[in-house]
Design a protein around this motif. Structure first.
Motif, PDB file in Angstrom:
ATOM      1  N   ALA A  70      -1.808  -0.944 -11.131  1.00  0.00           N
ATOM      2  CA  ALA A  70      -2.930  -2.163 -10.388  1.00  0.00           C
ATOM      3  C   ALA A  70      -2.953  -3.427 -10.785  1.00  0.00           C
ATOM      4  O   ALA A  70      -2.757  -4.259  -9.950  1.00  0.00           O
ATOM      5  CB  ALA A  70      -4.377  -1.705 -10.449  1.00  0.00           C
TER       6      ALA A  70
ATOM      7  N   LYS B 207      -4.336   2.174 -14.023  1.00  0.00           N
ATOM      8  CA  LYS B 207      -4.560   0.739 -14.339  1.00  0.00           C
ATOM      9  C   LYS B 207      -3.308  -0.166 -14.420  1.00  0.00           C
ATOM     10  O   LYS B 207      -3.101  -1.281 -13.800  1.00  0.00           O
ATOM     11  CB  LYS B 207      -5.417   0.687 -15.661  1.00  0.00           C
TER      12      LYS B 207
ATOM     13  N   GLU C 254       1.853  -9.805  -6.775  1.00  0.00           N
ATOM     14  CA  GLU C 254       1.118 -10.627  -5.434  1.00  0.00           C
ATOM     15  C   GLU C 254       1.508 -12.196  -6.077  1.00  0.00           C
ATOM     16  O   GLU C 254       1.764 -13.187  -5.210  1.00  0.00           O
ATOM     17  CB  GLU C 254      -0.137 -10.630  -5.400  1.00  0.00           C
ATOM     18  N   LYS C 255       1.011 -12.458  -7.106  1.00  0.00           N
ATOM     19  CA  LYS C 255       0.866 -13.900  -7.740  1.00  0.00           C
ATOM     20  C   LYS C 255       2.333 -14.477  -7.698  1.00  0.00           C
ATOM     21  O   LYS C 255       2.546 -15.490  -7.100  1.00  0.00           O
ATOM     22  CB  LYS C 255       0.447 -13.963  -9.270  1.00  0.00           C
TER      23      LYS C 255
ATOM     24  N   ARG D  77       2.518   1.871  -3.298  1.00  0.00           N
ATOM     25  CA  ARG D  77       1.224   2.340  -4.209  1.00  0.00           C
ATOM     26  C   ARG D  77       1.134   3.568  -4.180  1.00  0.00           C
ATOM     27  O   ARG D  77       0.790   4.577  -4.825  1.00  0.00           O
ATOM     28  CB  ARG D  77       0.026   1.558  -4.319  1.00  0.00           C
TER      29      ARG D  77
ATOM     30  N   LEU E 265       0.797  -1.245  -0.008  1.00  0.00           N
ATOM     31  CA  LEU E 265      -0.148   0.083   0.061  1.00  0.00           C
ATOM     32  C   LEU E 265       0.809   1.210   0.126  1.00  0.00           C
ATOM     33  O   LEU E 265       0.562   2.129  -0.709  1.00  0.00           O
ATOM     34  CB  LEU E 265      -0.859  -0.016   1.201  1.00  0.00           C
TER      35      LEU E 265
END
Lengths: 325, 483
Positions: free
Chosen positions: A314, A311, A321-322, A303, A300
């Motif tokens: 994001a 976009k 994360e993956k 970001r 966070l």
């Protein structure tokens, strides 16, 4: 995650925990409770708040090990965390200057009655505190009881400390001696609260009892904690936990509290056999959760620094994360 | 734009399209599934999805879209599925619907999109719900998210109270507009009714978690264990924590009981409690999970009610091993508000339906355990205010049903927590929050409300529609600053 900042044993199978929970600490009023959950497979249980320190952002609870969850909780130490703590729940005690107020508490119930006793004292009442316990090892918070009252009486069933006998004996004595009581609060095992009500109700003394019915969400959503008041159904979590003792159907309360007895015994037995593994699993789970939360916060922050905030970013976060998963 | 080959367009003549039978979605065998909590519907395969999308006749005035409470551009979605660009279809879907994997599973499509489908006038409608579910599952299983565009930060912040369908849907829209959004949830898990109410066999919790994570990836923040009204008030959220607007979406969470004698007996549950124990607390996995539930094995269970919640509860009881699992409803099957698919599934799973029957008393043994329900038979009289024929008791028709567990699923009331801490928030006689149906504004400046807490108990998709409407209204308010 709610960090335990202090943990200590205060009696036989009774521990006191001070937990970081700033939102709850700011809002807590005497008589209110929290619901907590220890781990991802854990149940939700209600516990009354003993005290709160808004400046430090902490609340204090006292726990008697009776089932699996309370036994596991009592294995925790300062530095550990509780996975979920929500509150303050329920209505707070009605604090007024009644005149003479008697607080009747059984063992760990003392912790729940203390904040109300203090508030009643501050409101100008003459406070009589009667604490009862099975034996000496279960007498808790004696100093605080004395500080929160003008008169304090400690009784034990076996006479190993204080006066021998039940709390109702002391109550009877006071009344027989002509003491006028204007308000009584009873907190403890259901038979004890029922016995207190049996003495005070016929005399027309306003008597409140703090009910410990089985709860799940604690916000009025499930109705599992419903108690019978006269012929009316009330929810202990949102309408209580304190109710007028003259209206409470204690038999129904006891029956309902026994609803999961066989499952509770089974859980406790299994826990006692695998105490160490359960505790280790709980700590592993908390560590994993802590790591996950830290990662989320870091992301966070990243970001927020990233001005694009659009976009492509994001999606980038999602991919990132993956990769870490 | 880079040179990409144009997407294939459906050129099959309309008559041919109408002749294709609706593609059947595989389901678990009823015998097996009645003993576990695995998802009943298994989803379409890619080839089946393309075939099903071929059936869409791309009406000039698509009735499916007008009948969708959130106005999904279904016609365009169908074309993208036909073309095989499932991710683009998902992205298009998410422009209007933040939770497609969920609505694809729980919407009453027969009375919404599929009810308005022209193909369905003569035969079976296009399986819009199944296709919606397919594209959402496809993007999840392929790890490629069709997340929508996020506008640059506006510097404004919105607090959302409740993480159910209304709250999540509003969060998705507001974060896209560039506002900072934080959702407060009273329970320990996010999703509201999607996690405590709807069972795993109808909506796997992993799917709710994934949709919540998608919102997180879009920038929505979540805080669990906060009971707004208790842990913090609306005024504190605005004055102390600095939120510019609040959306209250706390739902209709309070269970209604029948008010008949014996409802305190052990074994009588509200559907909310029975479902919360099984779904949120996973009591069906006891003792692996700590929360207990009545051991229904070899017991007689009745569920009172005719809606989706009652249907969920009775199918849950069956899965918990009930000897008999019976739905007791005071009207007839035609008046049952439950989703048609669930009624069919329930019947396949051996649920008994006892219509035109109403319990008037619960009977127990000397230890307070439920043993029976005294019921009365009903007949349908004149239509009442909502147009349904009113059930009337038949005199002298009382009988006793042997019952060990009775679950009451006859509806819910407003969750009162927020209202009780905000006296300046106007409520109606039933304690639902009063909000303008267009602007979703309440009587309190900066506070909007929507979903079940305004309308009373409704459906997931209606709550989501309310969430979208509120998001739009909040965005406008934040831009103009006028109340």
């Amino acid at each position: 995650m709610y960090r335990i900042v202090e943990a200590r044993t205060v009696g036989l199978n009774i521990r006191q925990f001070t937990v970081k929970a700033p939102r709850i600490a700011r809002k807590q009023r005497p008589g209110q409770f929290v619901i907590l959950r220890l781990h991802q497979q854990g149940e939700r249980i209600p516990l009354t708040i003993k005290s709160a320190d808004p400046a430090a952002g902490t609340i204090t609870i006292a726990v008697q090990a009776v089932g699996k969850t309370t036994s596991l909780l009592n294995c925790l130490e300062a530095g550990d965390s509780i996975l979920d703590v929500v509150g303050p729940l329920g209505r707070h005690s009605e604090i007024r200057n009644y005149g003479t107020a008697a607080i009747v508490a059984g063992s760990v119930g003392t912790a729940m009655a203390l904040p109300t006793a203090k508030a009643l004292k501050d409101a100008g009442n003459h406070v009589i505190f009667i604490e009862g316990a099975r034996s000496k090892e279960m007498v808790v918070f004696e100093d605080e009881v004395r500080a929160a009252s003008h008169e304090a009486y400690i009784l034990t069933d076996d006479g190993s400390y204080g006066e021998p006998g039940l709390v109702t004996k002391k109550l009877d004595e006071l009344l027989a001696a002509g003491r006028k009581l204007d308000f009584v609060l009873a907190v403890g095992p259901v038979p004890m609260m029922r016995a207190v009500a049996k003495i005070t109700a016929p005399l027309g003394i306003k008597t409140m009892v703090s009910l410990n019915s089985i709860m799940v969400d604690g916000t009025g959503m499930c109705g599992g904690c419903r108690v019978l008041l006269g012929n009316q159904s009330k929810f202990a979590c949102v309408d209580g936990p304190e109710f007028d003792a003259t209206l409470v159907n204690f038999e129904v309360l006891m029956q309902r509290n026994a609803m999961y007895r066989s499952q509770e015994c089974r859980s406790l037995k299994a826990f006692e056999q695998h105490k160490r593994e359960e505790l280790a699993a709980l700590r592993d789970g908390l560590a994993a959760k802590e790591k996950e939360t830290a990662q989320l916060h870091a992301r966070l922050e990243m970001r927020e620094k990233d001005e694009t905030h659009g976009k492509p970013e994001a999606v980038h976060v999602a991919e990132e994360e993956k990769r870490h998963a | 734009m880079p040179d990409t080959p144009p997407l294939p367009v459906n050129t099959l003549p309309l008559k041919e399209r109408m002749r294709i039978p609706r593609v059947h979605m595989p389901e678990l065998d009823p015998e097996d599934r009645a003993r576990n909590f695995e998802e009943v519907n298994q989803g379409l395969a890619a080839a089946g999805a393309v075939t099903e999308a071929t059936r869409c006749i791309a009406c000039a005035k698509p009735g499916c879209q007008t009948d969708c409470p959130v106005g999904v551009k279904i016609k365009e979605v169908m074309a993208l599925i036909y073309a095989g660009d499932f991710l683009a279809a998902a992205r298009k879907m998410r422009e209007d619907n933040a939770l497609p994997a969920i609505t694809g599973r729980v919407c009453p499509q027969e009375s919404q999109c599929e009810g308005g489908c022209v193909v369905g006038k003569k035969g079976q409608p296009v399986a819009i719900g199944n296709l919606e579910r397919f594209i959402a599952d496809y993007e999840r299983e392929n790890g490629q998210l069709g997340l929508p565009h996020i506008a640059p930060p506006t510097g404004k912040s919105v607090a959302i109270v409740g993480s159910g369908p209304a709250g999540l849907s509003a969060a998705g829209d507001l974060v896209q507009k560039g506002h900072s959004v934080r959702v407060f949830e009273a329970l320990h898990e996010l999703g509201g009714v999607l996690v405590y109410g709807i069972p795993e066999f109808r909506l796997p919790k992993a799917i709710v978690k994934e949709e919540v994570d998608n919102l997180r990836r879009m920038g929505v923040e979540f805080e669990t264990n906060v009971v707004v009204g208790k842990s913090v008030t609306l005024d504190e959220l605005m004055r102390v924590e600095g939120y510019d607007a609040i959306f209250v979406a706390t739902g209709a969470g309070l269970p209604v009981f029948l008010g008949v004698p014996g409802e305190h007996l052990n074994g009588v549950y509200s559907a909310n409690e029975f479902l919360t124990r099984t779904n949120l607390m996973r009591a069906y996995k006891f003792p692996e999970f700590d929360e207990p539930i009545y051991d229904c094995r070899d017991r007689d269970v009745i569920v009172v009610g005719g809606g989706n919640t009652a249907m969920d509860a009775v199918r849950t009881a069956r899965r918990l091993g009930a000897k008999t699992a019976t739905l007791v409803y005071r009207r007839s099957e035609a008046e049952m508000p439950a989703r048609a698919e669930e009624v069919g599934h329930a019947r396949e799973e051996g649920i008994e339906f006892r219509m035109l029957t109403n319990p008037v008393e619960f009977l127990g043994d000397e230890n307070g355990w439920l043993t029976g329900a005294r019921c009365v038979r009903m007949e349908l009289g004149e239509p009442d205010a909502d147009g349904r024929r009113r059930p009337v008791p038949i005199a002298g028709s009382e009988f006793v049903l042997p019952v060990n567990v009775a679950i009451i699923g006859v509806g819910t009331n407003a969750n009162p927590t927020v209202q009780s801490s905000a006296p300046d928030l106007k409520t109606n006689a039933k304690n639902y929050i009063v909000a303008d149906p267009e602007t979703m504004r309440t009587s309190k400046r900066g506070v909007f409300a929507g979903g079940d807490i305004v309308t009373g108990g409704a459906t997931v998709i209606l709550a989501m529609g309310a969430g979208r409407k509120a998001a739009k209204a909040i965005d406008e308010y934040l831009a103009a600053g006028e109340w």
